[in-house]
Each structure stands twice: as structure tokens, then as C-alpha cells.
Design a protein around this motif. Sequence first.
Motif, PDB file in Angstrom:
ATOM      1  N   ASP A 243       0.817  -1.209   0.000  1.00 48.75           N
ATOM      2  CA  ASP A 243       0.000   0.000   0.000  1.00 48.75           C
ATOM      3  C   ASP A 243       0.854   1.264   0.000  1.00 48.75           C
ATOM      4  OD1 ASP A 243      -2.360  -1.406  -0.012  1.00 48.75           O
ATOM      5  OD2 ASP A 243      -2.547  -1.429   2.177  1.00 48.75           O
ATOM      6  N   ALA A 244       0.436   2.211  -0.852  1.00 51.53           N
ATOM      7  CA  ALA A 244       1.087   3.519  -0.925  1.00 51.53           C
ATOM      8  C   ALA A 244       0.011   4.590  -0.920  1.00 51.53           C
ATOM      9  CB  ALA A 244       1.939   3.629  -2.195  1.00 51.53           C
ATOM     10  N   ASP A 245       0.159   5.616  -0.073  1.00 57.16           N
ATOM     11  CA  ASP A 245      -0.801   6.717  -0.013  1.00 57.16           C
ATOM     12  C   ASP A 245      -0.709   7.583  -1.263  1.00 57.16           C
ATOM     13  OD1 ASP A 245      -1.743   5.961   2.488  1.00 57.16           O
ATOM     14  OD2 ASP A 245      -0.261   7.185   3.560  1.00 57.16           O
TER      15      ASP A 245
ATOM     16  N   GLU B  28      -5.372   5.099  -1.059  1.00 58.85           N
ATOM     17  CA  GLU B  28      -4.114   4.398  -1.271  1.00 58.85           C
ATOM     18  C   GLU B  28      -4.320   3.316  -2.317  1.00 58.85           C
ATOM     19  OE1 GLU B  28      -3.322   2.969   2.652  1.00 58.85           O
ATOM     20  OE2 GLU B  28      -4.612   1.213   2.435  1.00 58.85           O
TER      21      GLU B  28
ATOM     22  N   SER C 100      -2.361  -0.536  -4.028  1.00 60.19           N
ATOM     23  CA  SER C 100      -1.304  -1.545  -4.095  1.00 60.19           C
ATOM     24  C   SER C 100      -1.325  -2.124  -5.504  1.00 60.19           C
ATOM     25  CB  SER C 100      -1.527  -2.647  -3.054  1.00 60.19           C
ATOM     26  OG  SER C 100      -2.766  -3.299  -3.274  1.00 60.19           O
TER      27      SER C 100
ATOM     28  N   SER D  45      -8.138   1.983  -3.131  1.00 58.57           N
ATOM     29  CA  SER D  45      -9.042   1.904  -1.976  1.00 58.57           C
ATOM     30  C   SER D  45     -10.291   2.762  -2.133  1.00 58.57           C
ATOM     31  CB  SER D  45      -8.294   2.323  -0.702  1.00 58.57           C
ATOM     32  OG  SER D  45      -7.899   3.686  -0.763  1.00 58.57           O
TER      33      SER D  45
ATOM     34  N   TYR E  30       2.673   9.280  -5.272  1.00 53.48           N
ATOM     35  CA  TYR E  30       2.377   8.340  -4.197  1.00 53.48           C
ATOM     36  C   TYR E  30       3.619   8.113  -3.348  1.00 53.48           C
ATOM     37  CZ  TYR E  30       3.949   4.704  -7.651  1.00 53.48           C
ATOM     38  OH  TYR E  30       4.632   3.947  -8.587  1.00 53.48           O
ATOM     39  N   ASP E  31       3.331   7.816  -2.078  1.00 58.10           N
ATOM     40  CA  ASP E  31       4.411   7.678  -1.094  1.00 58.10           C
ATOM     41  C   ASP E  31       5.280   6.459  -1.399  1.00 58.10           C
ATOM     42  OD1 ASP E  31       3.482   9.892   0.186  1.00 58.10           O
ATOM     43  OD2 ASP E  31       2.500   8.809   1.834  1.00 58.10           O
TER      44      ASP E  31
ATOM     45  N   ALA F 288       6.673   2.985  -1.314  1.00 56.54           N
ATOM     46  CA  ALA F 288       5.914   1.760  -1.092  1.00 56.54           C
ATOM     47  C   ALA F 288       6.850   0.562  -1.008  1.00 56.54           C
ATOM     48  CB  ALA F 288       4.918   1.540  -2.233  1.00 56.54           C
TER      49      ALA F 288
END
Length: 304
Positions: free
Chosen positions: A48-50, A56, A58, A92, A290-291, A293
Amino acid sequence: MRLSLMKTIARLCCVSAMIFGFFASPSLAQPRLGWGYQIDGLAAYQGDADLSEGGEFSASRIFLRTTALYTFQDDTSLGVSASFGRLDYNFSQANNQPWEDIRDIRVAVPLRFGVGNATTVFISPQVRWDYQSGAEASDGRTYGVFAGVAWKLNERLTIGPAFGVFSQIEDNDIDFFPALLVDWDINDRWNLNTGSGVGATQGPGLTLSYALNDTMNLAVSARYERIRFRLDDDGLAPNGVGEDKSIPVVISFGYNPNPGVSLNVFAGAELDGRLTLDDANGAELSRQSYDTAPLVGAAFRVRF
């Protein structure tokens, strides 16, 4: 600034690796005469990455490639390679779900030939189809060529320039990639190379490896990933184009029980990730980062 520099270095190496990795792997650098065959496979999972626009996601990936290569008496090699990949995205939030199931099909015709005793030329025309399940494969077709020249300066170092030129989905521009070919045995255990990386969208980048013994090694690799694909006629951008960019950095453990078999497991992270969504006319609808991961996976290679 640090990530931008890292991306530039990785991009310079990555395209050359798609040529050099195929021809300079140990068993293919001096292959037996006649036909030789290779099968590669990859399975990877990004945790998962915000997302910067909320929620988020994946992603998981599988990739399989088969290659047939014919080597002539003068060490000239000509072959054909075909591959199939699938990328599954899981978002999500329904209102921030630009795409899901992406297909990646490739066909390449690699050619290698020598010029003199220490120079090798590589040319690999390629056609790719990148598209979401439900879209027309032909709408995601791109084509181009990778080419390069490598000089064997001594028994430990082979180096040379390379480039890639490819068409783009919904874009009249040509994507040009300058690159560098490197295979350097620093000493008996350490090696720096732009070696092969199965399933890489832009090449496997740069790898520094350490031989633990004759059959096992540890390595750290970084590369630049960029994939553009045609979307189906539903969703946030009907018949539009999606893009996923990132810089994967991984540490891997390799096991090579014999010259024909290679097994690897790896773990690391996706850095500097970005998702871009364009409409059917090529206008950008959204761009979100995205953050960092987590990334894990395994790969294999069999030659015979």
C-alpha cells in the motif's frame, strides 16, 4: 534534487540494459552454435502507498518471457523474444480508481554481431502492446528500436554507448533514450553492470553485485520504471491513457545452481512514484504522486 539526479542516472542506464542484459549474460555472451533457448519469469508485489489525491493503492505483477536465439559460426546472433505481463492495481477509493488490470505484450528481434576483435554491435527492434483489459490491444501499440556498441577494453571491463527510440501512445513525439553499457568486474567478487532484468518497463538499470561463492550472490539494483497504457471505454477517462512512473530500489539474493538456472528473491521500495491520467485527446486530467511503497518479489531464468 537527490531523487531527480537518481532518476537521471537510472534512465541513462536502463535502456542499454535491455540490450546488454540480453546479449551479455554469462551463458549468452559466448553461446554454443545453433539454437539456444531461454525462459524468464517474474512475480512482484507493491504494498500500500498513499496517494496525494486521497486513498491508497497496491499493485501486483507477473511477467513471462520466452526467447530463441540462433548463433552463427562468426558469433553473429539473431533471435526472437516474446513476452506477456499483467499488472493488477487495487485502489481503496472508487472515486480515485483510474484503472485496474493492465496487459503488457512485447515482441523483439535482437541481433548481435562483431566488428573486429573487441567491438560488438547490438540492434533490437521491438513492438509493444500496453492496454487495460477491455480496451483494443492495437490502441496501445508502440514500436521502436534499441541499439548500441560495446568495446571490450580488457578482460574485466566492457563499456559503450547505446540509445532507444520509441513511438508514444497518443503522441506524435518520439521518445529518445541515451544510455550507457557497462559490465565491470571490479575484482573477483564485485561486479557493476547494466545486466538483464526480466519484466522491466524501461530496463533493469544499474546493479552492483557481490559473489558470496560460486552459486550465490547479493546485489543492490536501481532502475527507472515508466509504463503508459491505453484505457478501456469506462472509468474516469474513457479510451484515455494512464501512466505509472517510479524508481524501484531493491536488494536481492541470487542462487545459480548451474549455468542454465538462475533464481532470485528481492525486497526494497518504490521511490518517487507518480500516476498520470490523460483523456482520449491527450489532455492531462490528473497527476498524483504516491508515497514510498514496499516492494517484494521473485524471478527465475532457465536456459537450454
